[in-house]
Scaffold this active site. Structure first.
Site, short mmCIF file in Angstrom:
data_model
loop_
_atom_site.label_atom_id
_atom_site.label_comp_id
_atom_site.label_asym_id
_atom_site.label_seq_id
_atom_site.Cartn_x
_atom_site.Cartn_y
_atom_site.Cartn_z
N PRO A 106 0.71 -1.23 0.04
CA PRO A 106 0.08 0.02 0.04
C PRO A 106 0.87 1.38 -0.02
CG PRO A 106 -0.87 -1.63 1.63
CD PRO A 106 0.49 -2.07 0.98
N ARG A 143 9.14 -6.74 -18.64
CA ARG A 143 9.13 -5.59 -18.97
C ARG A 143 8.92 -5.54 -20.58
NH1 ARG A 143 12.72 -3.26 -14.17
NH2 ARG A 143 10.93 -2.73 -12.72
N GLN A 188 -8.84 12.70 -29.97
CA GLN A 188 -9.22 13.95 -30.60
C GLN A 188 -9.88 13.91 -32.03
OE1 GLN A 188 -4.97 15.72 -30.56
NE2 GLN A 188 -5.30 16.22 -28.61
N TRP A 235 -2.45 -4.09 -5.04
CA TRP A 235 -2.51 -4.28 -6.60
C TRP A 235 -2.01 -5.72 -6.96
CZ3 TRP A 235 -5.47 -1.01 -8.47
CH2 TRP A 235 -5.54 0.39 -8.28
N GLU A 251 4.81 -2.84 -13.38
CA GLU A 251 5.86 -3.33 -13.93
C GLU A 251 7.25 -2.33 -13.74
OE1 GLU A 251 7.20 -6.62 -15.09
OE2 GLU A 251 5.25 -7.69 -14.75
N GLY A 252 7.13 -1.39 -12.84
CA GLY A 252 7.69 -0.54 -12.50
C GLY A 252 7.44 0.99 -13.24
N GLY A 303 5.49 0.68 -4.19
CA GLY A 303 5.52 -0.16 -5.50
C GLY A 303 6.90 -0.23 -6.17
#
Length: 384
Positions: A131, A248, A341, A159, A368-369, A134
């Protein structure tokens, strides 16, 4: 228009890519809007994905999977995320964290925990974030202490994909307190979700990735057998660093898929809509936006596929993984913004796919960062 052509994809990943595309067309696209609206867990799609051989295929053949490599997983990701990010993440998270057990766990752990996941009989998850933190992997406070032949875990995780649905999670916890070795104070554990002291509940409704469920986990004197330690004590940070390099690159595929979805929606909309006596696509300003979207997607996709090769060969893996993740997820944000847009007032209608994509793209730049952390890695690990 084939935005995700095979040209950049290694030949051995072509079949995986085609299977993922066919699955996405048949099973994800027709129900994506429905699941986005309801926010329900897509059990039926996950079951179909298991039957189609889409789930947990990164697990090695020895343990019941197909042993897909990084490039095959990337090929799958960009196709699934183009169809719908939330459902795609649910499919991906079914075996999330299993790679750590396969790479570092004992054979008995692989037999007991990996084989049921590969067979589609169990789900897993990866419990790292908390919490209050992260991105700072050496700042987590959830702790595991030895008590006889057990580990006792106390703390919270946040998460956590499949934290409620999973049968077990791979959990990152503090096992040391050496101020001179911040990175050696953490270990990885297999924690069954029916263990005493494991409590999980779904995080409230999210604005995006609605068909994927994340949890808040509370560990209150949660007891697990001492043999549920993965690998050696104190190696958790390094296990995660290796794992996230692969992850990543795959998240780069998440961004690519979402960017392609935004372009596809915008392209169709402007070619079908008329204004001032001509179709909207005939205006040069519109053409330039679509050109910029193509530039963003294709440059991100080229970088990501190059990064996949470099990471697979363990060549400056952290650097290339950070480049791919950052570029691809931010390209998705830019494409979604331009797509909104070009849709004008209709962009805000929740029934339109572009509004879904617009909300979804905000999420991969964080997990993932977060991308600001990725920029730190890019700078610090640059091969200069």
């Amino acid at each position: 228009m084939d935005l995700l052509s095979e040209k950049l994809v290694p030949e051995h990943a072509h079949e995986v890519k085609e299977e993922a595309r066919e699955f996405a067309t048949e099973h994800i696209e027709p129900v994506a809007g429905e699941y986005y609206a309801s926010g329900e867990y897509p059990w039926e799609v996950l079951e179909a994905a298991t039957e189609a051989g889409i789930v947990a295929q990164d697990i090695g053949e020895e343990w019941g999977g197909s042993g897909y490599d990084l490039q095959q997983m990337l090929a799958m990701a960009e196709e699934l995320y183009k169809a719908d990010a939330g459902i795609a993440l649910t499919i991906q998270l079914a075996s999330f964290g299993a790679e750590i057990v396969e790479d570092h766990g004992a054979d008995w752990q692989k037999e007991e925990f990996l084989q049921p996941v590969a067979a589609g009989d169990q789900l897993t998850g990866l419990a790292v974030s908390e919490p209050e933190t992260g991105s700072d992997l050496a700042g987590m406070t959830t702790a595991a202490e030895k008590d006889g032949d057990e580990w006792v875990i106390n703390g919270e995780k946040y998460w956590i994909g499949n934290g409620v649905e999973a049968d077990w999670v791979t959990l990152y916890a503090k096992t040391g307190d050496d101020p001179n070795d911040r990175y050696g104070n953490y270990s990885m554990f297999i924690v069954p979700t029916d263990a005493d002291g494991y409590h999980a509940e779904h995080i409230p409704e999210k604005m995006g990735f609605r068909a994927s469920k994340q949890a808040h986990i509370v560990l209150d004197d949660c007891r697990i057998p001492e043999e549920n330690l993965i690998g050696v004590e104190g190696a958790g940070f390094y296990m995660l660093a290796e794992f996230f390099n692969h992850g990543r690159v795959v998240v780069g595929g998440h961004g690519i898929g979402l960017a392609a979805a935004a372009i596809e929606e915008a392209w169709e909309f402007v070619h079908d809509r008329e204004a001032f006596g001509k179709t909207v696509d005939e205006f040069q300003a519109v053409q330039h936006k679509l050109a910029d979207m193509q530039l963003g997607l294709q440059s991100a996709r080229t970088l990501t596929w190059h990064a996949a090769e470099r990471v697979a060969n363990q060549e400056s893996s952290g650097y290339w993984a950070a480049l791919a993740k950052t570029k691809a997820t931010e390209a998705a944000m830019d494409c979604a913004e331009k797509g909104m847009q070009l849709h004008g007032g209709r962009s805000v209608l929740t029934e339109n796919r572009i509004s879904r994509v617009y909300r979804d793209v905000r999420i991969p730049v964080i997990y993932e960062g977060a991308n600001d952390i990725q920029r730190n890695l890019i700078y610090n690990q640059a091969p200069m």
